[in-house]
Design an enzyme around this catalytic site. Structure first.
Site, PDB file in Angstrom:
ATOM      1  N   LYS A  14      10.795  -9.348  -6.603  1.00 16.59           N
ATOM      2  CA  LYS A  14      12.021  -8.966  -5.886  1.00 16.59           C
ATOM      3  C   LYS A  14      12.101  -9.606  -4.495  1.00 16.59           C
ATOM      4  O   LYS A  14      13.191  -9.986  -4.080  1.00 16.59           O
ATOM      5  CB  LYS A  14      12.238  -7.465  -5.863  1.00 16.59           C
ATOM      6  CG  LYS A  14      11.259  -6.663  -5.098  1.00 16.59           C
ATOM      7  CD  LYS A  14      11.477  -5.196  -5.368  1.00 16.59           C
ATOM      8  CE  LYS A  14      10.189  -4.450  -5.197  1.00 16.59           C
ATOM      9  NZ  LYS A  14       9.588  -4.506  -3.862  1.00 16.59           N
ATOM     10  N   ARG A  89      12.928   4.392  -2.701  1.00 16.38           N
ATOM     11  CA  ARG A  89      11.906   4.442  -3.742  1.00 16.38           C
ATOM     12  C   ARG A  89      11.730   5.816  -4.363  1.00 16.38           C
ATOM     13  O   ARG A  89      10.880   5.996  -5.226  1.00 16.38           O
ATOM     14  CB  ARG A  89      10.557   4.029  -3.169  1.00 16.38           C
ATOM     15  CG  ARG A  89      10.528   2.585  -2.827  1.00 16.38           C
ATOM     16  CD  ARG A  89       9.109   2.103  -2.774  1.00 16.38           C
ATOM     17  NE  ARG A  89       9.119   0.830  -2.107  1.00 16.38           N
ATOM     18  CZ  ARG A  89       8.239  -0.116  -2.334  1.00 16.38           C
ATOM     19  NH1 ARG A  89       7.265   0.078  -3.180  1.00 16.38           N
ATOM     20  NH2 ARG A  89       8.312  -1.245  -1.699  1.00 16.38           N
ATOM     21  N   ARG A 123      -1.713 -12.959  -7.410  1.00 15.14           N
ATOM     22  CA  ARG A 123      -0.988 -13.235  -6.175  1.00 15.14           C
ATOM     23  C   ARG A 123      -1.959 -13.512  -5.024  1.00 15.14           C
ATOM     24  O   ARG A 123      -2.964 -12.844  -4.863  1.00 15.14           O
ATOM     25  CB  ARG A 123      -0.124 -12.004  -5.860  1.00 15.14           C
ATOM     26  CG  ARG A 123       0.558 -12.031  -4.532  1.00 15.14           C
ATOM     27  CD  ARG A 123       1.784 -11.176  -4.518  1.00 15.14           C
ATOM     28  NE  ARG A 123       1.521  -9.756  -4.537  1.00 15.14           N
ATOM     29  CZ  ARG A 123       2.477  -8.834  -4.619  1.00 15.14           C
ATOM     30  NH1 ARG A 123       3.732  -9.193  -4.734  1.00 15.14           N
ATOM     31  NH2 ARG A 123       2.171  -7.560  -4.617  1.00 15.14           N
ATOM     32  N   ARG A 156      -3.566  -9.819  -1.382  1.00 18.94           N
ATOM     33  CA  ARG A 156      -2.998  -8.803  -0.503  1.00 18.94           C
ATOM     34  C   ARG A 156      -3.911  -7.594  -0.521  1.00 18.94           C
ATOM     35  O   ARG A 156      -4.435  -7.247  -1.568  1.00 18.94           O
ATOM     36  CB  ARG A 156      -1.607  -8.418  -1.036  1.00 18.94           C
ATOM     37  CG  ARG A 156      -0.519  -8.567  -0.007  1.00 18.94           C
ATOM     38  CD  ARG A 156       0.819  -8.480  -0.643  1.00 18.94           C
ATOM     39  NE  ARG A 156       1.174  -7.089  -0.941  1.00 18.94           N
ATOM     40  CZ  ARG A 156       2.439  -6.718  -1.168  1.00 18.94           C
ATOM     41  NH1 ARG A 156       3.405  -7.608  -1.156  1.00 18.94           N
ATOM     42  NH2 ARG A 156       2.721  -5.469  -1.440  1.00 18.94           N
ATOM     43  N   ARG A 167       0.517   2.133  -7.286  1.00 18.15           N
ATOM     44  CA  ARG A 167       1.880   1.707  -6.969  1.00 18.15           C
ATOM     45  C   ARG A 167       2.762   1.699  -8.210  1.00 18.15           C
ATOM     46  O   ARG A 167       3.921   2.107  -8.163  1.00 18.15           O
ATOM     47  CB  ARG A 167       1.849   0.325  -6.317  1.00 18.15           C
ATOM     48  CG  ARG A 167       1.420   0.400  -4.865  1.00 18.15           C
ATOM     49  CD  ARG A 167       0.672  -0.828  -4.434  1.00 18.15           C
ATOM     50  NE  ARG A 167       1.527  -1.986  -4.305  1.00 18.15           N
ATOM     51  CZ  ARG A 167       1.124  -3.238  -4.521  1.00 18.15           C
ATOM     52  NH1 ARG A 167      -0.105  -3.477  -4.917  1.00 18.15           N
ATOM     53  NH2 ARG A 167       1.955  -4.223  -4.341  1.00 18.15           N
TER      54      ARG A 167
HETATM   55  P1  ADP Z   1       5.282  -3.455  -3.259  1.00 13.38           P
HETATM   56  O1  ADP Z   1       6.711  -3.396  -3.710  1.00 13.38           O
HETATM   57  O2  ADP Z   1       4.482  -4.470  -4.006  1.00 13.38           O
HETATM   58  O3  ADP Z   1       4.615  -2.125  -3.179  1.00 13.38           O
HETATM   59  P2  ADP Z   1       6.131  -3.866  -0.527  1.00 13.38           P
HETATM   60  O4  ADP Z   1       5.760  -5.017   0.315  1.00 13.38           O
HETATM   61  O5  ADP Z   1       7.557  -3.680  -0.847  1.00 13.38           O
HETATM   62  O6  ADP Z   1       5.249  -4.065  -1.804  1.00 13.38           O
HETATM   63  O7  ADP Z   1       5.585  -2.503   0.132  1.00 13.38           O
HETATM   64  C1  ADP Z   1       4.257  -2.387   0.530  1.00 13.38           C
HETATM   65  C2  ADP Z   1       3.897  -0.940   0.836  1.00 13.38           C
HETATM   66  O8  ADP Z   1       4.733  -0.425   1.902  1.00 13.38           O
HETATM   67  C3  ADP Z   1       4.098   0.060  -0.300  1.00 13.38           C
HETATM   68  O9  ADP Z   1       3.025   0.097  -1.193  1.00 13.38           O
HETATM   69  C4  ADP Z   1       4.242   1.378   0.493  1.00 13.38           C
HETATM   70  O10 ADP Z   1       3.000   1.857   0.939  1.00 13.38           O
HETATM   71  C5  ADP Z   1       5.030   0.944   1.704  1.00 13.38           C
HETATM   72  N1  ADP Z   1       6.475   1.087   1.456  1.00 13.38           N
HETATM   73  C6  ADP Z   1       7.408   0.088   1.387  1.00 13.38           C
HETATM   74  N2  ADP Z   1       8.631   0.579   1.154  1.00 13.38           N
HETATM   75  C7  ADP Z   1       8.496   1.936   1.070  1.00 13.38           C
HETATM   76  C8  ADP Z   1       9.380   3.031   0.833  1.00 13.38           C
HETATM   77  N3  ADP Z   1      10.702   2.848   0.649  1.00 13.38           N
HETATM   78  N4  ADP Z   1       8.869   4.292   0.801  1.00 13.38           N
HETATM   79  C9  ADP Z   1       7.561   4.508   1.006  1.00 13.38           C
HETATM   80  N5  ADP Z   1       6.677   3.544   1.235  1.00 13.38           N
HETATM   81  C10 ADP Z   1       7.113   2.265   1.266  1.00 13.38           C
END
Ligand code: ADP
Ligand code: ZN
Length: 225
Positions: A14, A89, A123, A156, A167
């Site tokens: 995404k 989310r 990744r 990462r 996740r």
């Molecule tokens: P991914 O989609 O692979 O988890 P992201 O880079 O989008 O990676 O997000 C990394 C981390 O940031 C998530 O695992 C979470 O801990 C936190 N995070 C990001 N967006 C949210 C959200 N909307 N609500 C809660 N935590 C979030």
């Protein structure tokens, strides 16, 4: 004005898709994950609070997320719109969002869980410039070295098997159900995330009614042949 949300399981691409869309349509790409990573890297007060959640692959508490999203959207630095990546989310975040903002579409990238796991495990990120690699598709010319800056490529910190599992579980249990809610509001545009990035992007544009090739300018939309 185009205001989109992009959703999909971890590893569905995404971020990549949001960047491609933003680049060609002059949209601002807002990644909640990137904002949190910035805070962690710069050791801000918020960064020290969210670090543990992120490392373990857990969702950051809603108050902190809403605060960050609110702050970011108040900057209002877009001319043509934005692509919001990584939010909402869960149900609470969705309610907050629907009550406060108007959006044109929610792009949902679909990818089977096994494929998502494979992608996350392969990744790599450049530890200096942050560029994204994938040992299956987007391999660096020299193993473990960034093509762009020569930096070292590392996984990462939240791509460990335990964090990946956590996740994806959160995605399945908390994020997936909100797609139903958004579907009722007829906002969802589904896209198959299995093909290569440019194919996914083309399908996405077609479904959004953005009939432009990757290299054409947005101004040519609807122009006669
Ligand atoms: P991914 O989609 O692979 O988890 P992201 O880079 O989008 O990676 O997000 C990394 C981390 O940031 C998530 O695992 C979470 O801990 C936190 N995070 C990001 N967006 C949210 C959200 N909307 N609500 C809660 N935590 C979030
Ligand atoms: Zn680099």
């Amino acid at each position: 004005m185009r205001k989109y949300i992009i959703m999909g399981p971890q590893g569905s691409g995404k971020g990549t898709q949001a960047k491609m869309l933003a680049r060609d349509f002059d949209l601002v790409h807002i990644s909640v994950g990137d904002i949190f990573r910035w805070h962690v890297q710069n050791r801000t007060k918020l960064g020290t609070k969210v670090q543990r959640y992120m490392k373990e692959g857990r969702l950051v508490p809603d108050e902190m997320v809403s605060e960050v999203v609110k702050w970011r959207l108040e900057i209002h630095d877009w001319r043509c719109g934005f692509v919001l990546d990584g939010f909402p989310r869960n149900a609470a975040q969705t309610e907050f969002f629907l009550e406060n903002y108007d959006i044109d579409a929610v792009i949902a990238i679909e990818l089977p869980e096994e494929a998502a796991i494979m992608r996350m495990q392969s990744r790599r990120l450049c530890s200096s410039c942050g560029l994204d690699y994938n040992l299956i598709q987007l391999r660096p010319k020299v193993p473990d070295v960034c093509d762009n800056c020569g930096g070292r490529l590392v996984p990462r910190p939240d791509d460990t098997p335990e964090a990946i599992r956590a996740r994806l579980k959160d995605y399945r249990e908390k994020t997936q159900p909100i797609l139903d809610l958004l579907r009722e509001k007829e906002l969802i545009v589904r896209v198959d995330g299995t093909p290569p990035p440019d194919v996914v992007q083309a399908e996405m544009r077609q479904r959004l009614g953005l009939q432009v090739g990757v290299d054409e300018l947005p101004e040519t939309v609807g122009a006669p042949d």
